[in-house]
Enzyme design. Structure first.
Site, PDB file in Angstrom:
ATOM      1  N   LYS A 174       0.847  -1.196   0.000  1.00 17.93           N
ATOM      2  CA  LYS A 174       0.000   0.000   0.000  1.00 17.93           C
ATOM      3  C   LYS A 174       0.882   1.246   0.000  1.00 17.93           C
ATOM      4  O   LYS A 174       1.802   1.370   0.805  1.00 17.93           O
ATOM      5  CB  LYS A 174      -0.925  -0.015   1.216  1.00 17.93           C
ATOM      6  CG  LYS A 174      -1.848  -1.236   1.248  1.00 17.93           C
ATOM      7  CD  LYS A 174      -2.615  -1.356   2.545  1.00 17.93           C
ATOM      8  CE  LYS A 174      -1.720  -1.761   3.687  1.00 17.93           C
ATOM      9  NZ  LYS A 174      -2.470  -2.153   4.902  1.00 17.93           N
ATOM     10  N   THR A 209      -7.846   9.023   8.929  1.00 23.96           N
ATOM     11  CA  THR A 209      -7.389   7.820   8.223  1.00 23.96           C
ATOM     12  C   THR A 209      -7.269   6.601   9.149  1.00 23.96           C
ATOM     13  O   THR A 209      -6.653   5.608   8.781  1.00 23.96           O
ATOM     14  CB  THR A 209      -6.022   8.086   7.567  1.00 23.96           C
ATOM     15  OG1 THR A 209      -5.079   8.499   8.581  1.00 23.96           O
ATOM     16  CG2 THR A 209      -6.124   9.163   6.494  1.00 23.96           C
ATOM     17  N   GLY A 211      -7.769   3.239  10.665  1.00 20.27           N
ATOM     18  CA  GLY A 211      -8.394   2.003  10.214  1.00 20.27           C
ATOM     19  C   GLY A 211      -8.374   1.775   8.719  1.00 20.27           C
ATOM     20  O   GLY A 211      -9.005   0.835   8.230  1.00 20.27           O
ATOM     21  N   THR A 212      -7.630   2.596   7.980  1.00 14.37           N
ATOM     22  CA  THR A 212      -7.623   2.426   6.526  1.00 14.37           C
ATOM     23  C   THR A 212      -7.040   1.073   6.109  1.00 14.37           C
ATOM     24  O   THR A 212      -7.566   0.417   5.211  1.00 14.37           O
ATOM     25  CB  THR A 212      -6.838   3.553   5.834  1.00 14.37           C
ATOM     26  OG1 THR A 212      -5.549   3.670   6.449  1.00 14.37           O
ATOM     27  CG2 THR A 212      -7.554   4.884   5.940  1.00 14.37           C
ATOM     28  N   GLY A 213      -5.949   0.665   6.759  1.00 12.63           N
ATOM     29  CA  GLY A 213      -5.327  -0.612   6.400  1.00 12.63           C
ATOM     30  C   GLY A 213      -6.236  -1.791   6.686  1.00 12.63           C
ATOM     31  O   GLY A 213      -6.357  -2.714   5.868  1.00 12.63           O
ATOM     32  N   CYS A 214      -6.888  -1.762   7.844  1.00 19.55           N
ATOM     33  CA  CYS A 214      -7.829  -2.829   8.204  1.00 19.55           C
ATOM     34  C   CYS A 214      -8.963  -2.906   7.190  1.00 19.55           C
ATOM     35  O   CYS A 214      -9.335  -3.986   6.720  1.00 19.55           O
ATOM     36  CB  CYS A 214      -8.416  -2.573   9.593  1.00 19.55           C
ATOM     37  SG  CYS A 214      -7.226  -2.424  10.932  1.00 19.55           S
TER      38      CYS A 214
END
Length: 269
Positions: A174, A209, A211-214
């Protein structure tokens, strides 16, 4: 058919990340969501005030209970806390024959602090990555796993090759952590061992932002559970997270959560 997805991760009391974000995302993707809790956290948009890990036996009992009655079509991991839980989850995945295991290697906090010790990182590399169908590190996590400095898309590609060599069948790096000065776009790289694919969106300037990865990896998990390809799943995840960030909720006084319902309300870029 009702498709089922399982998240193995920590609980976020603020609701923006962890199992709460995963379950919200599964629901938005029309997949039945289940969870095994690896830790309970006390946190909000301003930070984490406490972490209370589950025991390895508690995690395994949750997995056993789910798997014997509600076997998932896809599984994702988030914060796994320590080397013992990481190794146990990897073993359980192998024994259970989970083909679609999506590993989101939650290793580094928003402020840059490491969330895993050296033994845990070794367990991640030696035990979990080899059974991963997809791994979704951000740039700092990819650097920590490969020991490679990542400054541009070319470096991302080299790190993706490294992670593929470690055993992951598909690697997604990412690009959201690249600085604005490096690129005005967020470029995510997918590598399947043969080809590279780039997924690009405008970089959005916002503090919201959390929690974007989750959320991104949860969309991929849900879409794979429905039988979609990795490429199509990542494409959907890119649109989902871009909408979630660009139309954030604006709540909390720190790093606020993204908007999990934005994408399916027609707010797409």
């Amino acid at each position: 058919m009702v498709y089922k997805a399982l998240t193995i991760a920590g609980s976020d009391s603020g609701g923006g990340a962890g199992i709460q974000a995963d379950l919200k995302t599964f629901q938005e993707c029309h997949v039945y969501g289940m969870s095994a809790v690896t830790a309970v956290t006390a946190q909000n948009t301003k930070g984490v005030q406490g972490v209370f890990p589950s025991s390895t036996s508690e995690v395994l009992e949750q997995l056993t209970s789910i798997n014997e009655d509600l076997p998932p079509e896809a599984v994702k991991t988030g914060m796994l806390v320590n080397d013992e839980i990481i190794a146990s989850v990897a073993d359980f995945a192998s024994i259970s024959g989970w083909e679609k295991l999506i590993v989101d290697p939650v290793m580094i906090a928003k402020g840059g602090a490491s969330l895993l010790g050296e033994k845990s990182i070794e367990a991640l590399i030696n035990r979990l990555i080899p059974v991963a169908y997809v791994i979704t590190p951000n740039i700092p996590e990819a650097e920590a796993l490969t020991g490679r400095e990542i400054r541009d898309v070319g470096d991302c590609r080299k790190a993706a090759e490294d992670l593929y060599e470690m055993g992951a069948k598909h690697v997604i790096i990412k690009g959201g952590h690249q600085s604005q000065s490096q690129s005005s776009y967020a470029i995510d790289i997918l590598y399947d061992g043969k080809e590279f694919f780039e997924f690009t969106s405008p970089r959005i300037s916002t503090p919201h932002t959390h929690g974007t990865g989750c959320t991104f990896s949860a969309v991929i998990t849900a879409e794979l559970a429905k039988g979609n390809t990795v490429f199509d799943s990542v494409h959907t995840a890119k649109g989902f997270i871009t909408a979630a960030i660009s139309h954030s909720l604006g709540i909390g006084s720190g790093h606020g959560p993204t908007n999990h319902w934005a994408y399916h309300e027609g707010v797409k870029l």
